[in-house]
Design a protein around this motif. Structure first.
Motif, PDB file in Angstrom:
ATOM      1  N   GLU A 158      69.446  23.503  17.521  1.00  0.00           N
ATOM      2  CA  GLU A 158      69.022  22.193  17.035  1.00  0.00           C
ATOM      3  C   GLU A 158      70.270  21.353  16.734  1.00  0.00           C
ATOM      4  O   GLU A 158      71.233  21.864  16.167  1.00  0.00           O
ATOM      5  N   PRO A 159      70.269  20.084  17.155  1.00  0.00           N
ATOM      6  CA  PRO A 159      71.427  19.235  16.849  1.00  0.00           C
ATOM      7  C   PRO A 159      71.326  18.657  15.440  1.00  0.00           C
ATOM      8  O   PRO A 159      70.236  18.365  14.944  1.00  0.00           O
ATOM      9  N   TYR A 160      72.478  18.521  14.793  1.00  0.00           N
ATOM     10  CA  TYR A 160      72.550  17.896  13.476  1.00  0.00           C
ATOM     11  C   TYR A 160      73.714  16.919  13.465  1.00  0.00           C
ATOM     12  O   TYR A 160      74.746  17.168  14.099  1.00  0.00           O
ATOM     13  N   SER A 161      73.559  15.842  12.731  1.00  0.00           N
ATOM     14  CA  SER A 161      74.641  14.893  12.531  1.00  0.00           C
ATOM     15  C   SER A 161      75.209  15.111  11.132  1.00  0.00           C
ATOM     16  O   SER A 161      74.454  15.194  10.156  1.00  0.00           O
ATOM     17  N   VAL A 162      76.534  15.230  11.035  1.00  0.00           N
ATOM     18  CA  VAL A 162      77.188  15.512   9.751  1.00  0.00           C
ATOM     19  C   VAL A 162      77.617  14.189   9.107  1.00  0.00           C
ATOM     20  O   VAL A 162      78.408  13.440   9.699  1.00  0.00           O
ATOM     21  N   PRO A 163      77.109  13.866   7.905  1.00  0.00           N
ATOM     22  CA  PRO A 163      77.331  12.540   7.324  1.00  0.00           C
ATOM     23  C   PRO A 163      78.530  12.428   6.391  1.00  0.00           C
ATOM     24  O   PRO A 163      78.665  11.424   5.684  1.00  0.00           O
ATOM     25  N   SER A 164      79.398  13.445   6.333  1.00  0.00           N
ATOM     26  CA  SER A 164      80.529  13.360   5.408  1.00  0.00           C
ATOM     27  C   SER A 164      81.709  14.142   5.965  1.00  0.00           C
ATOM     28  O   SER A 164      81.596  14.831   6.977  1.00  0.00           O
ATOM     29  N   ASP A 165      82.841  14.048   5.258  1.00  0.00           N
ATOM     30  CA  ASP A 165      84.044  14.782   5.657  1.00  0.00           C
ATOM     31  C   ASP A 165      84.231  16.066   4.853  1.00  0.00           C
ATOM     32  O   ASP A 165      85.325  16.631   4.837  1.00  0.00           O
ATOM     33  N   SER A 166      83.173  16.570   4.211  1.00  0.00           N
ATOM     34  CA  SER A 166      83.328  17.743   3.349  1.00  0.00           C
ATOM     35  C   SER A 166      83.670  19.009   4.131  1.00  0.00           C
ATOM     36  O   SER A 166      84.147  19.982   3.559  1.00  0.00           O
ATOM     37  N   MET A 167      83.448  19.005   5.457  1.00  0.00           N
ATOM     38  CA  MET A 167      83.793  20.163   6.283  1.00  0.00           C
ATOM     39  C   MET A 167      84.986  19.871   7.190  1.00  0.00           C
ATOM     40  O   MET A 167      85.263  20.628   8.126  1.00  0.00           O
ATOM     41  N   SER A 168      85.691  18.799   6.917  1.00  0.00           N
ATOM     42  CA  SER A 168      86.878  18.450   7.703  1.00  0.00           C
ATOM     43  C   SER A 168      87.997  19.454   7.423  1.00  0.00           C
ATOM     44  O   SER A 168      88.105  19.965   6.305  1.00  0.00           O
ATOM     45  N   PRO A 169      88.834  19.799   8.390  1.00  0.00           N
ATOM     46  CA  PRO A 169      88.887  19.262   9.754  1.00  0.00           C
ATOM     47  C   PRO A 169      88.007  19.993  10.753  1.00  0.00           C
ATOM     48  O   PRO A 169      87.973  19.625  11.914  1.00  0.00           O
ATOM     49  N   THR A 170      87.286  21.045  10.319  1.00  0.00           N
ATOM     50  CA  THR A 170      86.424  21.775  11.250  1.00  0.00           C
ATOM     51  C   THR A 170      85.358  20.869  11.836  1.00  0.00           C
ATOM     52  O   THR A 170      85.137  20.847  13.051  1.00  0.00           O
ATOM     53  N   ILE A 171      84.683  20.133  10.952  1.00  0.00           N
ATOM     54  CA  ILE A 171      83.635  19.189  11.362  1.00  0.00           C
ATOM     55  C   ILE A 171      83.872  17.902  10.586  1.00  0.00           C
ATOM     56  O   ILE A 171      83.973  17.935   9.358  1.00  0.00           O
ATOM     57  N   LYS A 172      83.952  16.807  11.311  1.00  0.00           N
ATOM     58  CA  LYS A 172      84.286  15.532  10.665  1.00  0.00           C
ATOM     59  C   LYS A 172      83.066  14.628  10.531  1.00  0.00           C
ATOM     60  O   LYS A 172      82.036  14.843  11.177  1.00  0.00           O
ATOM     61  N   ASN A 173      83.208  13.628   9.691  1.00  0.00           N
ATOM     62  CA  ASN A 173      82.147  12.655   9.455  1.00  0.00           C
ATOM     63  C   ASN A 173      81.677  12.050  10.784  1.00  0.00           C
ATOM     64  O   ASN A 173      82.472  11.537  11.561  1.00  0.00           O
ATOM     65  N   GLY A 174      80.372  12.116  11.036  1.00  0.00           N
ATOM     66  CA  GLY A 174      79.816  11.555  12.258  1.00  0.00           C
ATOM     67  C   GLY A 174      79.715  12.521  13.418  1.00  0.00           C
ATOM     68  O   GLY A 174      79.087  12.201  14.435  1.00  0.00           O
ATOM     69  N   ASP A 175      80.310  13.707  13.299  1.00  0.00           N
ATOM     70  CA  ASP A 175      80.212  14.692  14.388  1.00  0.00           C
ATOM     71  C   ASP A 175      78.770  15.147  14.564  1.00  0.00           C
ATOM     72  O   ASP A 175      77.994  15.239  13.605  1.00  0.00           O
ATOM     73  N   ARG A 176      78.438  15.473  15.813  1.00  0.00           N
ATOM     74  CA  ARG A 176      77.143  16.083  16.122  1.00  0.00           C
ATOM     75  C   ARG A 176      77.384  17.554  16.429  1.00  0.00           C
ATOM     76  O   ARG A 176      78.223  17.896  17.261  1.00  0.00           O
ATOM     77  N   VAL A 177      76.682  18.421  15.724  1.00  0.00           N
ATOM     78  CA  VAL A 177      76.876  19.858  15.905  1.00  0.00           C
ATOM     79  C   VAL A 177      75.624  20.478  16.504  1.00  0.00           C
ATOM     80  O   VAL A 177      74.516  19.944  16.389  1.00  0.00           O
ATOM     81  N   LEU A 178      75.817  21.638  17.146  1.00  0.00           N
ATOM     82  CA  LEU A 178      74.699  22.436  17.642  1.00  0.00           C
ATOM     83  C   LEU A 178      74.609  23.684  16.776  1.00  0.00           C
ATOM     84  O   LEU A 178      75.581  24.439  16.652  1.00  0.00           O
ATOM     85  N   ALA A 179      73.454  23.890  16.169  1.00  0.00           N
ATOM     86  CA  ALA A 179      73.268  25.000  15.239  1.00  0.00           C
ATOM     87  C   ALA A 179      72.129  25.891  15.716  1.00  0.00           C
ATOM     88  O   ALA A 179      71.048  25.399  16.051  1.00  0.00           O
ATOM     89  N   GLN A 180      72.399  27.182  15.743  1.00  0.00           N
ATOM     90  CA  GLN A 180      71.395  28.148  16.172  1.00  0.00           C
ATOM     91  C   GLN A 180      70.418  28.423  15.038  1.00  0.00           C
ATOM     92  O   GLN A 180      70.816  28.746  13.915  1.00  0.00           O
ATOM     93  N   ARG A 181      69.127  28.310  15.330  1.00  0.00           N
ATOM     94  CA  ARG A 181      68.112  28.623  14.339  1.00  0.00           C
ATOM     95  C   ARG A 181      68.162  30.115  14.012  1.00  0.00           C
ATOM     96  O   ARG A 181      68.036  30.959  14.902  1.00  0.00           O
ATOM     97  N   ILE A 182      68.360  30.439  12.748  1.00  0.00           N
ATOM     98  CA  ILE A 182      68.417  31.842  12.331  1.00  0.00           C
ATOM     99  C   ILE A 182      67.653  32.018  11.027  1.00  0.00           C
ATOM    100  O   ILE A 182      67.347  31.046  10.323  1.00  0.00           O
ATOM    101  N   ASP A 183      67.373  33.259  10.718  1.00  0.00           N
ATOM    102  CA  ASP A 183      66.781  33.603   9.430  1.00  0.00           C
ATOM    103  C   ASP A 183      67.900  33.774   8.413  1.00  0.00           C
ATOM    104  O   ASP A 183      68.999  34.213   8.757  1.00  0.00           O
ATOM    105  N   GLY A 184      67.626  33.459   7.163  1.00  0.00           N
ATOM    106  CA  GLY A 184      68.657  33.577   6.133  1.00  0.00           C
ATOM    107  C   GLY A 184      69.232  34.973   5.998  1.00  0.00           C
ATOM    108  O   GLY A 184      70.386  35.148   5.585  1.00  0.00           O
ATOM    109  N   SER A 185      68.455  35.999   6.380  1.00  0.00           N
ATOM    110  CA  SER A 185      68.942  37.375   6.272  1.00  0.00           C
ATOM    111  C   SER A 185      70.069  37.663   7.261  1.00  0.00           C
ATOM    112  O   SER A 185      70.786  38.655   7.114  1.00  0.00           O
TER     113      SER A 185
END
Length: 246
Positions: free
Chosen positions: A42-69
């Motif tokens: 699922e794609p997500y848009s990141v709205p802040s720089d809290s994960m910079s420099p790995t992921i920056k404000n405005g980046d679109r990421v692809l995240a695999q749906r997983i169970d919390g376990s």
């Protein structure tokens, strides 16, 4: 019909059959790859720089749906915890239930279960913790301790240590694990090897295989579809050359 003519006709028929097979296989890979990716990611848009420099404000990421376990230390996860805000958030898991987390040791590093963690994803020269650090904290069972990679500009578990759950979130709050930054195209996230000494770390999902299937399918479709016009062009050239030779 001459023997050469029959041979040429046979080659054209074989080429036509192979072209059809290539297009059919290409459609299977292309559409199957897209469907596979849509089911897993699922794609997500990141709205802040809290994960910079790995992921920056405005980046679109692809995240695999997983169970919390399935969450492991070092994973970058998408989660939704109402007490943190109404929108999904993206942070890095640094501790799981039963772990002790602290920052910083004499070397200025985050420690988990007393072991210093190498964090190459932090910005060069930045602190492993915001001002004040993280006192020795035990993560409650069934929960996760989360930090942003931009430690000085992240409202994460370290900013919520006073609550009853020590700033942690339940595993069930996790919706997905980030595998790659899709836009701008910065590719797959680096594996969190710094946590390997204290337990298993996650392996990347099948995103690369999904992309290979889609790209291979596109190549086969284009190649198969192009066979007819290309074969016709060279056939006309051969006939024209033969005519001039006479």
């Amino acid at each position: 019909m001459s023997r050469a003519g029959r041979t040429g006709e046979g080659r054209r028929r074989l080429g036509s059959v192979l072209s059809s097979v290539a297009v059919a296989l290409g459609c299977f890979l292309f559409l199957g790859g897209f469907l596979w990716g849509a089911l897993l990611y699922e794609p997500y848009s990141v709205p802040s720089d809290s994960m910079s420099p790995t992921i920056k404000n405005g980046d679109r990421v692809l995240a695999q749906r997983i169970d919390g376990s399935e969450v492991r230390r070092g994973d970058v996860v998408v989660f939704h915890e109402q007490s943190w805000g109404p929108l999904p958030m993206v942070k890095r898991v640094v501790g799981v239930g039963g772990d002790t987390v602290a920052c910083c040791d004499a070397g200025g590093q985050l420690t988990v279960n007393g072991k210093a963690i190498e964090e190459p994803y932090l910005r060069a020269g930045s602190e492993a913790s915001a001002a004040g650090g993280i006192p020795l904290t035990t993560v409650p069972e069934g929960r996760l301790f989360l930090l942003g990679d931009e430690r000085a500009n992240s409202m994460d578990s370290s900013a919520r240590l006073e609550d009853a759950m020590k700033g942690s979130v339940p595993r069930g709050a996790v919706a997905a694990r980030v595998d790659a930054v899709a836009w701008p195209n910065e590719g797959m996230l680096e594996p969190p090897t710094g946590f390997a000494e204290i337990g298993a770390v996650s392996q990347p999902g099948p995103l690369r295989l999904v992309l290979v299937a889609v790209l291979a399918g596109a190549v086969l479709i284009l190649g198969g579809a192009a066979y007819g016009p290309v074969a016709g062009f060279f056939g006309r050239r051969r006939r024209a050359a033969s005519s001039h030779a006479r």
